[in-house]
Each structure stands twice: as C-alpha cells, then as structure tokens.
Design an enzyme around this catalytic site. Structure first.
Site, PDB file in Angstrom:
ATOM      1  N   GLU A  61      -4.304   7.417  -5.260  1.00 50.21           N
ATOM      2  CA  GLU A  61      -4.626   6.594  -6.435  1.00 50.21           C
ATOM      3  C   GLU A  61      -6.017   6.977  -6.936  1.00 50.21           C
ATOM      4  O   GLU A  61      -6.921   7.131  -6.107  1.00 50.21           O
ATOM      5  CB  GLU A  61      -4.607   5.108  -6.065  1.00 50.21           C
ATOM      6  CG  GLU A  61      -3.210   4.611  -5.703  1.00 50.21           C
ATOM      7  CD  GLU A  61      -3.198   3.136  -5.295  1.00 50.21           C
ATOM      8  OE1 GLU A  61      -4.226   2.452  -5.429  1.00 50.21           O
ATOM      9  OE2 GLU A  61      -2.138   2.681  -4.841  1.00 50.21           O
TER      10      GLU A  61
ATOM     11  N   HIS B  21      -1.607   0.042  -9.686  1.00 49.68           N
ATOM     12  CA  HIS B  21      -2.169  -0.876  -8.681  1.00 49.68           C
ATOM     13  C   HIS B  21      -2.765  -2.109  -9.383  1.00 49.68           C
ATOM     14  O   HIS B  21      -3.961  -2.389  -9.272  1.00 49.68           O
ATOM     15  CB  HIS B  21      -3.206  -0.171  -7.801  1.00 49.68           C
ATOM     16  CG  HIS B  21      -3.457  -0.904  -6.504  1.00 49.68           C
ATOM     17  ND1 HIS B  21      -3.819  -0.274  -5.330  1.00 49.68           N
ATOM     18  CD2 HIS B  21      -3.395  -2.220  -6.180  1.00 49.68           C
ATOM     19  CE1 HIS B  21      -3.966  -1.164  -4.356  1.00 49.68           C
ATOM     20  NE2 HIS B  21      -3.725  -2.353  -4.862  1.00 49.68           N
TER      21      HIS B  21
ATOM     22  N   ARG C  24       0.861  -1.185   0.000  1.00 45.60           N
ATOM     23  CA  ARG C  24       0.000   0.000   0.000  1.00 45.60           C
ATOM     24  C   ARG C  24       0.899   1.237   0.000  1.00 45.60           C
ATOM     25  O   ARG C  24       1.917   1.282   0.728  1.00 45.60           O
ATOM     26  CB  ARG C  24      -0.901   0.028   1.251  1.00 45.60           C
ATOM     27  CG  ARG C  24      -2.063  -0.935   1.229  1.00 45.60           C
ATOM     28  CD  ARG C  24      -3.120  -0.554   0.166  1.00 45.60           C
ATOM     29  NE  ARG C  24      -4.284  -1.419   0.206  1.00 45.60           N
ATOM     30  CZ  ARG C  24      -4.436  -2.527  -0.531  1.00 45.60           C
ATOM     31  NH1 ARG C  24      -3.484  -2.903  -1.378  1.00 45.60           N
ATOM     32  NH2 ARG C  24      -5.543  -3.245  -0.438  1.00 45.60           N
TER      33      ARG C  24
HETATM   34  C1  DGY Z   1      -5.618  -6.284  -2.570  1.00 42.64           C
HETATM   35  O1  DGY Z   1      -6.286  -7.303  -2.763  1.00 42.64           O
HETATM   36  O2  DGY Z   1      -5.448  -5.815  -1.447  1.00 42.64           O
HETATM   37  C2  DGY Z   1      -5.038  -5.643  -3.765  1.00 42.64           C
HETATM   38  O3  DGY Z   1      -4.046  -4.737  -3.446  1.00 42.64           O
HETATM   39  C3  DGY Z   1      -6.133  -4.938  -4.522  1.00 42.64           C
HETATM   40  O4  DGY Z   1      -6.544  -3.838  -3.772  1.00 42.64           O
END
Ligand code: DGY
Length: 324
Positions: free
Chosen positions: A266, A285, A237
């Site tokens: 994002e 992402h 993240r």
């Molecule tokens: C997750 O599954 O956490 C991926 O990063 C998609 O948000």
C-alpha cells in the site's frame, strides 16, 4: 534535558487536539515514514517519552533503542502489526491503539464491498457513463438474501458486520480460535470449523489481525475449498491473504470475485495484476476513513498518550500488563 515530557508526533493532528498536546508536552514533529534516528539528534531523542504515530511508523527494536526513554507509543489505528510487541514488552513500552470507535465505519465498507460484488455496482456505473446502456441492458447479477455470510475472525468489528449481514437476511457463520461469547449470547452467528467456513460461505470476509500466525494464512488451500460463486472480502490487513494465490484463484475462476480494502503493498501500484482483474473491487484502505470516525480515533489516540504520560490509565492499551 527538558522539564516537560517530550513527544514525537508523526501524524497530522487537528488544531484543538494539537493544542491539548502542546499544553502538556514539547512536541517534536517527525514526518510520517521517517525514522527518528535519521532526523533527530541523539540529544533530542534521549528526551522522548512518548509518540503519536500511524501504522506507517514501524515500532521495531531499533526504533525503541534509538529512543531510550520511550514509555508510550500511541497508534492512530486499531491494528498494531507495525509494532514489534515482544520487543515493546521487553523494553516496557506501553502500546495504545484505537479500538471500538471505528467498528461501524469498517463494517460499512465491508458490507458495501459485498453489495458492489454481488450486484456489480462499480461496473454498472461505468456501463451507464460509457453509453453502453443505449445498446442493451446490463447483465443480470446475484441476490445476497438467503445466502451465507462467513466471517474469519469474530470480534468488535465482526459483530457489527454480522448484524449487518443478518439485516440482509443472510445466514451468518464464523470461525475464531475460540467461541466468541458475545456473538453466541446475541445469536449473531453460528460457530463452524475453519474448513466448513471456507466451503459454505457465499461471501467470505477476512477480519483477523495480521500476526506471524495469520500472515498468508488464507491461500491456495482455502481458495480451492471455496465455491466458484463465492466472493472474498478483506478489510483487515492485506498480508493475511497470499496475494499471488488470490490472483490465481480470481483468474482461474476458483472464486467469483474479491473486494479488497487492504493489500500487501500500500499504496497499490497501478501495474498490480489486481488492478486489471474485472472481478475485483478495490478501495484505498479507507475502512475507517470518514471525518467522524477519524476524529474519534484521533481523540482516542491523543488522550491515550496524554493519560499514559500523566499516570492515568489510558482507555485502550495493547499490552495492559505493563500498566502500573
Ligand atoms: C486500523 O485502524 O487498523 C485501520 O485499518 C487503519 O489502519
């Protein structure tokens, strides 16, 4: 009050899985990013027992208060930093997520970013397309074999990444709050303290979840410890990194480059300084974004919701202590 459980769906669901949901529940569609309190009447909200959402829905105390009968919130993601977990526990809302099915896909993007950085593959593509090759060869890049791969955070995805790094003949080290027994048993990586991880890694990969403790936990102090030849990769993240400090480290050459699949904001706006740094490779992402993996994630998220509301223990729960 309706007789069938009523659920909110805030994510596009393939037809067959939506039919499964519709066979059991009354579906109320709420567009991604919209708050139920703003788009649904109090009467409809009063009946909602479950929801299927993406990380773009903030499951905070206000949202749960606006859905007084909510029992299950099924996240179409493994990460659940969009959820106020203490509030969910207080309100007895079961949180489900989609672990495991995305491990390989996220690991592939992680290792792909490493190759892009070390071998400068993205710039190499632009070099050929622009005709620059006709004027001379592309600058030399760096080997990854024999180098050290460091993982901050060792879990389900980290183990797959470690196996991949081993396949590139890299020495793999990791730091976690505690030893990961499976990693140790399989000999996938050696445990080191946190500072040693930053000092020794040639490629440093961040794979910790975003929590109050990890927010901005990798910043100026950590970049100062890293080798000037090292690459940083983040497929967890964005907010785990202090992005301003990262930009400074990339500009000043404290580290050699960064591969980022996730950012603090994002979608990333084009005027972000990250977009103009030549030593950064960016992705939108997309760690889990393959047809196969997203399908598996959706099946899991849908079935978590169906099971939980049918009294069957769901496959993946974040707060299993609430079950039963
Ligand atoms: C997750 O599954 O956490 C991926 O990063 C998609 O948000």
């Amino acid at each position: 009050m309706t007789t069938r459980p009523r659920v909110i769906v805030s994510v596009p669901v393939p037809e067959d899985l939506r039919a499964e949901l519709a066979g059991r529940f009354d579906i109320v569609d709420v567009p991604v990013g919209e708050r139920p309190a703003e788009v649904l009447s109090a009467q409809v909200r009063a009946d909602i027992q479950g929801q299927l959402i993406t990380p773009r829905t903030r499951v905070d105390d206000d949202l749960m208060q606006s859905l007084p009968r909510l029992r299950v919130s099924s996240n179409f993601a493994v990460g659940y930093d969009n959820v106020d977990l203490p509030a969910a526990n207080r309100r007895k809302v079961l949180i489900c997520n989609t672990p495991n099915v995305l491990n390989n896909a996220v690991a592939d993007v992680t290792l792909g970013l490493m190759l892009c950085l070390a071998r400068n593959l993205v710039a190499g593509d632009a070099f050929v397309r622009s005709g620059a090759w006709t004027r001379g060869p592309f600058p030399l890049t760096h080997d990854i074999r024999g180098k050290t791969f460091g993982l901050l955070g060792m879990g389900r995805i980290g183990r797959v990444v470690a196996r991949g790094a081993q396949a590139f003949d890299m020495k793999v080290i990791y730091h976690n709050r505690r030893l990961d027994e499976e990693t140790e048993a399989l000999g996938l990586a050696s445990y080191v303290d946190r500072d040693t991880l930053f000092r020794d890694a040639d490629v440093l990969c961040v794979l910790v979840p975003l929590t109050a403790e990890t927010r901005h936990s990798v910043g100026a102090r950590e970049f100062a410890m890293m080798k000037p030849t090292a690459y940083l990769i983040n497929t967890a993240r964005g907010a785990v990194l202090d992005e301003a400090a990262l930009i400074e480290a990339l500009r000043s050459g404290k580290i050699a480059g960064a591969g980022l699949d996730v950012m603090e904001t994002e979608p990333l706006p084009a005027d972000s300084p990250l977009c103009s740094l030549p030593n950064v490779v960016l992705q939108a992402h997309v760690g889990s974004a393959t047809h196969e993996t997203r399908r598996a994630m959706m099946e899991l998220a849908v079935h978590n919701l169906i099971d939980a509301l049918s009294g069957i223990r769901p496959t993946a729960m974040v707060n299993p202590e609430l079950w039963g």
